[in-house]
Design a protein around this motif. Structure first.
Motif, PDB file in Angstrom:
ATOM      1  N   LEU A 132       0.836  -1.211   0.000  1.00 47.18           N
ATOM      2  CA  LEU A 132       0.000   0.000   0.000  1.00 47.18           C
ATOM      3  C   LEU A 132       0.867   1.256   0.000  1.00 47.18           C
ATOM      4  CD1 LEU A 132      -2.886  -0.880   2.501  1.00 47.18           C
ATOM      5  CD2 LEU A 132      -3.046  -0.678   0.003  1.00 47.18           C
ATOM      6  N   ILE A 133       1.921   1.243   0.792  1.00 45.36           N
ATOM      7  CA  ILE A 133       2.826   2.389   0.858  1.00 45.36           C
ATOM      8  C   ILE A 133       3.528   2.594  -0.483  1.00 45.36           C
ATOM      9  CG2 ILE A 133       4.926   3.309   1.938  1.00 45.36           C
ATOM     10  CD1 ILE A 133       2.189   3.267   3.616  1.00 45.36           C
ATOM     11  N   LEU A 134       4.044   1.516  -1.062  1.00 47.81           N
ATOM     12  CA  LEU A 134       4.732   1.625  -2.347  1.00 47.81           C
ATOM     13  C   LEU A 134       3.791   2.150  -3.430  1.00 47.81           C
ATOM     14  CD1 LEU A 134       6.830  -1.674  -2.259  1.00 47.81           C
ATOM     15  CD2 LEU A 134       7.551   0.648  -1.631  1.00 47.81           C
ATOM     16  N   LEU A 135       2.562   1.685  -3.396  1.00 50.63           N
ATOM     17  CA  LEU A 135       1.569   2.146  -4.361  1.00 50.63           C
ATOM     18  C   LEU A 135       1.228   3.611  -4.153  1.00 50.63           C
ATOM     19  CD1 LEU A 135      -0.505   1.800  -6.616  1.00 50.63           C
ATOM     20  CD2 LEU A 135      -2.058   0.797  -4.902  1.00 50.63           C
ATOM     21  N   ARG A 136       0.939   3.993  -2.918  1.00 52.34           N
ATOM     22  CA  ARG A 136       0.515   5.374  -2.652  1.00 52.34           C
ATOM     23  C   ARG A 136       1.597   6.382  -2.996  1.00 52.34           C
ATOM     24  NH1 ARG A 136      -1.968   9.031  -3.820  1.00 52.34           N
ATOM     25  NH2 ARG A 136      -2.420  10.736  -2.386  1.00 52.34           N
ATOM     26  N   VAL A 137       2.831   6.116  -2.632  1.00 53.85           N
ATOM     27  CA  VAL A 137       3.925   7.035  -2.960  1.00 53.85           C
ATOM     28  C   VAL A 137       4.101   7.113  -4.477  1.00 53.85           C
ATOM     29  CG1 VAL A 137       6.412   7.442  -2.761  1.00 53.85           C
ATOM     30  CG2 VAL A 137       5.083   6.769  -0.747  1.00 53.85           C
ATOM     31  N   SER A 138       3.987   5.991  -5.152  1.00 52.74           N
ATOM     32  CA  SER A 138       4.104   5.989  -6.618  1.00 52.74           C
ATOM     33  C   SER A 138       2.980   6.789  -7.265  1.00 52.74           C
ATOM     34  CB  SER A 138       4.115   4.552  -7.143  1.00 52.74           C
ATOM     35  OG  SER A 138       5.245   3.856  -6.642  1.00 52.74           O
ATOM     36  N   GLN A 139       1.789   6.754  -6.683  1.00 54.52           N
ATOM     37  CA  GLN A 139       0.684   7.581  -7.186  1.00 54.52           C
ATOM     38  C   GLN A 139       1.015   9.061  -7.026  1.00 54.52           C
ATOM     39  OE1 GLN A 139      -2.481   6.041  -4.728  1.00 54.52           O
ATOM     40  NE2 GLN A 139      -3.201   4.650  -6.322  1.00 54.52           N
ATOM     41  N   ILE A 140       1.506   9.440  -5.871  1.00 55.21           N
ATOM     42  CA  ILE A 140       1.860  10.846  -5.624  1.00 55.21           C
ATOM     43  C   ILE A 140       2.889  11.318  -6.640  1.00 55.21           C
ATOM     44  CG2 ILE A 140       3.014  12.414  -4.006  1.00 55.21           C
ATOM     45  CD1 ILE A 140       1.731  10.671  -1.737  1.00 55.21           C
TER      46      ILE A 140
ATOM     47  N   TYR B  32      -9.235   0.770   5.892  1.00 55.68           N
ATOM     48  CA  TYR B  32      -7.830   0.602   6.253  1.00 55.68           C
ATOM     49  C   TYR B  32      -7.677   0.579   7.776  1.00 55.68           C
ATOM     50  CZ  TYR B  32      -7.585   1.793   1.387  1.00 55.68           C
ATOM     51  OH  TYR B  32      -7.795   1.794   0.038  1.00 55.68           O
ATOM     52  N   SER B  33      -6.756  -0.237   8.245  1.00 56.76           N
ATOM     53  CA  SER B  33      -6.512  -0.353   9.683  1.00 56.76           C
ATOM     54  C   SER B  33      -5.856   0.925  10.216  1.00 56.76           C
ATOM     55  CB  SER B  33      -5.601  -1.548   9.959  1.00 56.76           C
ATOM     56  OG  SER B  33      -4.276  -1.266   9.509  1.00 56.76           O
ATOM     57  N   GLU B  34      -5.806   1.010  11.526  1.00 52.63           N
ATOM     58  CA  GLU B  34      -5.159   2.163  12.168  1.00 52.63           C
ATOM     59  C   GLU B  34      -3.686   2.253  11.762  1.00 52.63           C
ATOM     60  OE1 GLU B  34      -4.658   4.087  16.648  1.00 52.63           O
ATOM     61  OE2 GLU B  34      -5.376   2.021  16.444  1.00 52.63           O
ATOM     62  N   ARG B  35      -3.015   1.111  11.711  1.00 47.11           N
ATOM     63  CA  ARG B  35      -1.600   1.092  11.279  1.00 47.11           C
ATOM     64  C   ARG B  35      -1.467   1.535   9.827  1.00 47.11           C
ATOM     65  NH1 ARG B  35       2.563  -1.832  13.857  1.00 47.11           N
ATOM     66  NH2 ARG B  35       3.294  -2.798  11.948  1.00 47.11           N
ATOM     67  N   GLU B  36      -2.355   1.051   8.979  1.00 46.92           N
ATOM     68  CA  GLU B  36      -2.289   1.445   7.566  1.00 46.92           C
ATOM     69  C   GLU B  36      -2.519   2.939   7.404  1.00 46.92           C
ATOM     70  OE1 GLU B  36      -3.719  -2.778   5.554  1.00 46.92           O
ATOM     71  OE2 GLU B  36      -5.240  -1.316   6.186  1.00 46.92           O
ATOM     72  N   ARG B  37      -3.494   3.483   8.121  1.00 47.72           N
ATOM     73  CA  ARG B  37      -3.761   4.924   8.024  1.00 47.72           C
ATOM     74  C   ARG B  37      -2.561   5.740   8.519  1.00 47.72           C
ATOM     75  NH1 ARG B  37      -8.692   3.123  10.200  1.00 47.72           N
ATOM     76  NH2 ARG B  37      -8.220   4.116  12.196  1.00 47.72           N
ATOM     77  N   ALA B  38      -1.959   5.306   9.610  1.00 49.14           N
ATOM     78  CA  ALA B  38      -0.782   6.008  10.126  1.00 49.14           C
ATOM     79  C   ALA B  38       0.377   5.929   9.125  1.00 49.14           C
ATOM     80  CB  ALA B  38      -0.363   5.429  11.477  1.00 49.14           C
ATOM     81  N   ALA B  39       0.563   4.766   8.530  1.00 53.14           N
ATOM     82  CA  ALA B  39       1.648   4.583   7.556  1.00 53.14           C
ATOM     83  C   ALA B  39       1.390   5.390   6.285  1.00 53.14           C
ATOM     84  CB  ALA B  39       1.811   3.104   7.224  1.00 53.14           C
ATOM     85  N   LEU B  40       0.168   5.422   5.823  1.00 54.55           N
ATOM     86  CA  LEU B  40      -0.154   6.203   4.629  1.00 54.55           C
ATOM     87  C   LEU B  40       0.060   7.693   4.871  1.00 54.55           C
ATOM     88  CD1 LEU B  40      -3.298   4.206   3.500  1.00 54.55           C
ATOM     89  CD2 LEU B  40      -1.190   4.484   2.159  1.00 54.55           C
ATOM     90  N   ALA B  41      -0.355   8.176   6.032  1.00 54.75           N
ATOM     91  CA  ALA B  41      -0.141   9.590   6.362  1.00 54.75           C
ATOM     92  C   ALA B  41       1.366   9.886   6.425  1.00 54.75           C
ATOM     93  CB  ALA B  41      -0.823   9.932   7.686  1.00 54.75           C
ATOM     94  N   TRP B  42       2.123   8.992   7.063  1.00 51.41           N
ATOM     95  CA  TRP B  42       3.574   9.144   7.158  1.00 51.41           C
ATOM     96  C   TRP B  42       4.195   9.186   5.757  1.00 51.41           C
ATOM     97  CZ3 TRP B  42       6.717   9.483  11.549  1.00 51.41           C
ATOM     98  CH2 TRP B  42       8.090   9.383  11.306  1.00 51.41           C
ATOM     99  N   ALA B  43       3.825   8.221   4.932  1.00 53.17           N
ATOM    100  CA  ALA B  43       4.398   8.126   3.582  1.00 53.17           C
ATOM    101  C   ALA B  43       4.103   9.375   2.753  1.00 53.17           C
ATOM    102  CB  ALA B  43       3.867   6.878   2.877  1.00 53.17           C
ATOM    103  N   GLU B  44       2.891   9.880   2.858  1.00 56.55           N
ATOM    104  CA  GLU B  44       2.535  11.079   2.098  1.00 56.55           C
ATOM    105  C   GLU B  44       3.339  12.289   2.558  1.00 56.55           C
ATOM    106  OE1 GLU B  44      -1.721  11.626   2.216  1.00 56.55           O
ATOM    107  OE2 GLU B  44      -2.060   9.940   0.848  1.00 56.55           O
ATOM    108  N   GLU B  45       3.458  12.477   3.873  1.00 55.75           N
ATOM    109  CA  GLU B  45       4.187  13.649   4.371  1.00 55.75           C
ATOM    110  C   GLU B  45       5.685  13.542   4.105  1.00 55.75           C
ATOM    111  OE1 GLU B  45       3.337  15.483   8.077  1.00 55.75           O
ATOM    112  OE2 GLU B  45       1.185  15.577   7.648  1.00 55.75           O
ATOM    113  N   VAL B  46       6.260  12.354   4.247  1.00 57.49           N
ATOM    114  CA  VAL B  46       7.689  12.204   3.969  1.00 57.49           C
ATOM    115  C   VAL B  46       7.955  12.409   2.475  1.00 57.49           C
ATOM    116  CG1 VAL B  46       9.642  10.594   3.994  1.00 57.49           C
ATOM    117  CG2 VAL B  46       8.156  10.799   6.000  1.00 57.49           C
TER     118      VAL B  46
END
Length: 156
Positions: free
Chosen positions: A36-44, A81-95
Motif C-alpha cells: 500500500l505504501i509503495l503504491l501510494r507514494v508511486s501515485q503521488i 484501512y486499519s489504524e496502522r495502515e492509516r498512520a503509515a499512509l499519512a507518514w508516507a505522504e508527508e515524507v
C-alpha cells in the motif's frame, strides 16, 4: 511519451538502491502494508511503471481490488484501512512531500502510537526507497504493463 534509454543496464550503479530495496522489504511491517505504501507514494509521484508493479504485487499478495482502487483517497475511505495502515499512509505522504511542510507532529504522534521506533525507521526506509525508484521510472519513462509478479509472491 516515448521511453528514454534503459537505465537498468547500469545495474552496477543501481546497486545501492537495490540494497536499500532489500533492506526496506525485510522488516516486521506487514507485506500488505508495504505494498500500500509503495503504491501510494508511486501515485503521488506519478510513476506509472511503479503503480503497475505495486498493484500487481499487492494483488498477488492477496490485496483486494476495492482497497487498491481507494488507496489514493484513503482518508475518505478510512474504514477500509486499519489504524496502522492509516498512520503509515499519512507518514508516507508527508515524507514524500517533506519539502512542502515537513513532517507534522500529528502524523509523528499517530505513527508512534501504532509502530515501534524500529518499525518507523523501516517505514521511512521504504518511503525513501520508493521515492528513489519513482525518480528513475518517471525520468526515463519506464513503460508500464509488462511487469509480472514473482511466482513466490503468487504462492503466498
Amino acid at each position: 511519451m516515448s521511453k528514454r534509454f534503459d537505465y537498468t543496464k547500469y545495474g552496477n550503479l543501481l546497486k545501492p538502491l537495490f540494497t536499500l530495496s532489500a533492506q526496506a522489504h525485510h522488516s516486521s511491517l506487514e507485506p500488505q502494508l508495504i505494498e500500500l505504501i509503495l503504491l501510494r507514494v508511486s501515485q503521488i509521484n506519478g510513476c506509472a511503471y511503479c503503480i503497475d508493479m505495486h498493484t500487481k504485487d499487492a494483488r498477488a499478495g492477496g490485496e483486494t481490488e476495492q482497497r487498491l482502487y481507494l488507496v489514493q483517497v484513503w482518508r475518505e475511505a478510512e474504514a477500509m484501512y486499519s489504524e496502522r495502515e492509516r498512520a503509515a499512509l499519512a507518514w508516507a505522504e508527508e515524507v514524500t512531500r517533506i519539502g512542502e511542510h515537513g513532517l507534522s507532529d500529528a502524523v509523528y504522534e499517530q505513527a508512534m502510537a501504532v509502530f515501534s521506533e524500529e518499525e518507523i525507521v523501516h517505514l521511512n526506509l521504504l518511503v525513501v526507497m520508493i521515492n528513489g525508484w519513482n525518480r528513475f521510472g518517471v525520468t526515463f519513462h519506464s513503460e508500464p504493463g509488462h511487469y509480472q509478479p514473482a511466482k513466490a509472491k503468487l504462492a503466498s
